[in-house]
Enzyme design. Structure first.
Site, short mmCIF file in Angstrom:
data_model
loop_
_atom_site.label_atom_id
_atom_site.label_comp_id
_atom_site.label_asym_id
_atom_site.label_seq_id
_atom_site.Cartn_x
_atom_site.Cartn_y
_atom_site.Cartn_z
N ASP A 117 0.82 -1.21 0.00
CA ASP A 117 0.00 0.00 0.00
C ASP A 117 0.85 1.26 0.00
O ASP A 117 1.34 1.69 1.05
CB ASP A 117 -0.91 -0.03 1.23
N ASP A 160 -1.52 5.46 -5.47
CA ASP A 160 -1.82 4.55 -4.38
C ASP A 160 -2.09 3.12 -4.86
O ASP A 160 -3.18 2.81 -5.34
CB ASP A 160 -3.05 5.10 -3.64
#
Ligand code: NAG
Ligand code: NAG
Ligand code: NAG
Ligand code: NAG
Ligand code: NAG
Length: 492
Positions: free
Chosen positions: A113, A308
């Site tokens: 992440d 992201d």
């Protein structure tokens, strides 16, 4: 916060059906690929099977000591790179890799992440909301675990993870941080985790870490003579438009310390993080095309985008997202449960392209990724959704919908994100029939480093970052969990 929540069961089932999820084998037990172990981490209490193993252990000890005391024998390369095979979960909803924690080391799957900065693991003693089948971290089984005597609580848009903080040896792709702080999570909100994923590895910067601790990757970057280059790079696979995809498929390659030149062609074009203000990996979207139509970004504040890997889709300002869909005759804002999303005629086949940092280069998103789901014969649901962001949050969250289309490089120094075109080899990993990457034994040495800060000695920047992390949990794919939930419903 996120609209992922709102995806109704019926929609998701349609999605699954349309993607041939019901074909035979579609519900087979997940079979995550194993990490590429560039080198095996050997501990002194391990017995050696043969001379090769012993030799490797000896070499690693030497290299570790040479690093520790700053000795560099002539010809010994103490810097390194390493790779980790990624798994694509639930039709591109989520991408996870593997790391080991503890002594002796135990392997866990973690969501990779770049939109958050904490490492956390579901741990022994977890509530019933942690699904069975998830490998739990057991502090009592690790001789190197140390309690930080602090609580850990991170909020995402769709829920939370809660527990305590500790430190232990963490190893990934051949790199080891001896005292990595992480959250030992014993309670999560419903559907926060889906087997076989045990936790999450935050790959953004320390100043937005809820724990205050320096993230694993940043410790490597900040340790002298550790990485060949201060970069992390991703190639992420596409299965969303395939048929017969399983819940776990080959997801691509995550590389630390170097780029893998076999996965991209041409040059990487880098874009600086605006004003060098690190936290999230922010870029400015300075141009955008929807088909042949230019979408003008009216102000710098509407251009800021977090890049992201932990987000499935692309969220942006309502005014601009509606302009994108306005280029498709017959498109319409979703209502009710679809609020924030848009439907459009499937025949539209729209290519949205993004340009960053003032460059004239435009990076196209395949229509296959723009099409999140097919709701009926003629109606599709788009992957761009309204992001209701205000204040200091980035206006855009650019997730895997975009990142599947490029080789992406997250570079610490100068702080920047770069993109390159995927190579034919990388593209061949998309979809059923794509070749499964095979683990390789690498020649690079083990690099062991020590984190310079721990959770307890962090400064004041932690407070403001908490605020963002607390209320703005875009970094985890709730779509993945929604899908997972519905797979469960179908099965039972
Ligand atoms: C030594 O053992 C390792 C694994 O334990 C194995 O992969 C390797 O092939 C062995 N080497 C030899 C020369 O037997
Ligand atoms: C842990 O924290 C509590 C509360 O702050 C404190 O009372 C206790 O002494 C601490 N224990 C250790 C071992 O630091
Ligand atoms: C999926 O989309 C990609 C990119 O547009 C395309 O190259 C590929 O052929 C598509 N696969 C299928 C099965 O339609
Ligand atoms: C680069 O990626 C390819 C494809 O996954 C892999 O076979 C190769 O080993 C990787 N190279 C390095 C140096 O990791
Ligand atoms: C969609 O558009 C692309 C070019 O943007 C084209 O290559 C492809 O054939 C089109 N697909 C369909 C189904 O119209």
């Amino acid at each position: 916060m996120l609209f992922f929540h709102a995806l109704p069961l019926q929609l998701v089932l349609t999605f699954l059906l349309n993607d041939a999820f019901l074909s035979s084998g579609a519900y087979a037990a997940p079979s995550p690929n194993k990490p590429i172990r560039m080198m095996q981490l050997l501990h002194s209490d391990k017995s050696f099977k043969n001379a090769t193993e012993l030799g490797q252990w000896a070499k690693s000890q030497r290299l570790a000591l040479e690093y520790k005391y700053g000795i560099q024998s002539p010809g010994v390369q103490t810097r390194a790179e390493g790779s980790n095979l990624v798994t694509n979960q639930n039709l591109d909803s989520s991408y996870f890799g593997s790391l080991t924690i503890g002594t002796p080391p135990v392997s866990y799957n973690v969501v990779l992440d770049t939109g958050s900065s904490d490492l956390w693991m579901a741990s022994v003693g977890s509530s019933s909301r942690v699904p069975s089948g998830v490998t739990l971290y057991d502090r009592q089984a690790s001789s190197t675990y140390q309690d930080s005597n602090a609580t850990f609580l991170i909020h995402y848009g769709m829920g939370y993870a809660e527990g305590t903080l500790g430190t232990d040896v963490v190893e990934m792709a051949g790199f080891e941080v001896q005292n990595q702080a992480f959250g030992l999570v014993t309670d999560v909100s419903q559907n926060m985790l889906e087997s076989p994923v045990s936790g999450l590895l935050g790959l953004a910067f320390q100043n937005i870490a809820t724990s205050g601790a320096m993230p694993f990757w940043e410790t490597l970057v900040n340790s002298p003579n550790t990485l060949d280059s201060p970069v992390m790079a991703f190639q992420l696979s596409r299965y969303i438009n395939g048929t017969g995809a399983k819940s776990s498929e080959p997801g691509g390659v995550f590389t630390i310390g170097a780029l893998n030149s076999s996965l991209y062609t041409g040059d990487v074009e880098y874009y600086n993080i605006p004003d060098g203000q690190v936290g999230y990996w922010i870029l400015e979207i300075t141009s955008m095309n929807a088909g042949a139509t230019q979408i003008n970004i009216p102000s710098p504040s509407l251009s800021r985008a977090a890049i992201d890997t932990g987000t499935t889709l692309v969220g942006g300002p309502k005014s601009l997202v509606s302009e994108i869909y306005a280029t498709i005759p017959g498109s319409a804002p979703g209502t009710g449960d679809y609020s924030g999303y848009y439907t459009y005629p499937c025949a539209a086949n729209l290519t949205v392209s993004l340009g960053f940092g003032g460059s004239s280069t435009l990076w196209p998103i395949s229509p296959a990724d723009f099409r999140l789901a097919q709701l009926s014969d003629e109606t599709c649901l788009g992957a761009f959704f309204d992001l209701d962001s205000t204040g200091s949050w980035p206006s855009w969250i650019v997730g895997d919908t975009f990142l599947k289309n490029v080789y992406s490089v997250f570079r610490a120094n100068p702080p920047s994100v770069g993109f390159a075109n995927l190579s034919p080899l990388a593209l061949s990993m998309n979809g059923i029939g794509g070749s499964l990457p095979t683990p390789t034994i690498a020649s690079s040495p083990i690099i062991t480093v020590t984190a310079s800060t721990s959770a307890s000695d962090d400064g004041s920047s932690r407070v403001s970052s908490n605020t963002i992390g607390r209320y703005f949990g875009f970094s985890i794919s709730t779509l993945a969990w929604t899908l997972a939930l519905c797979v469960g419903v179908v099965l039972s």
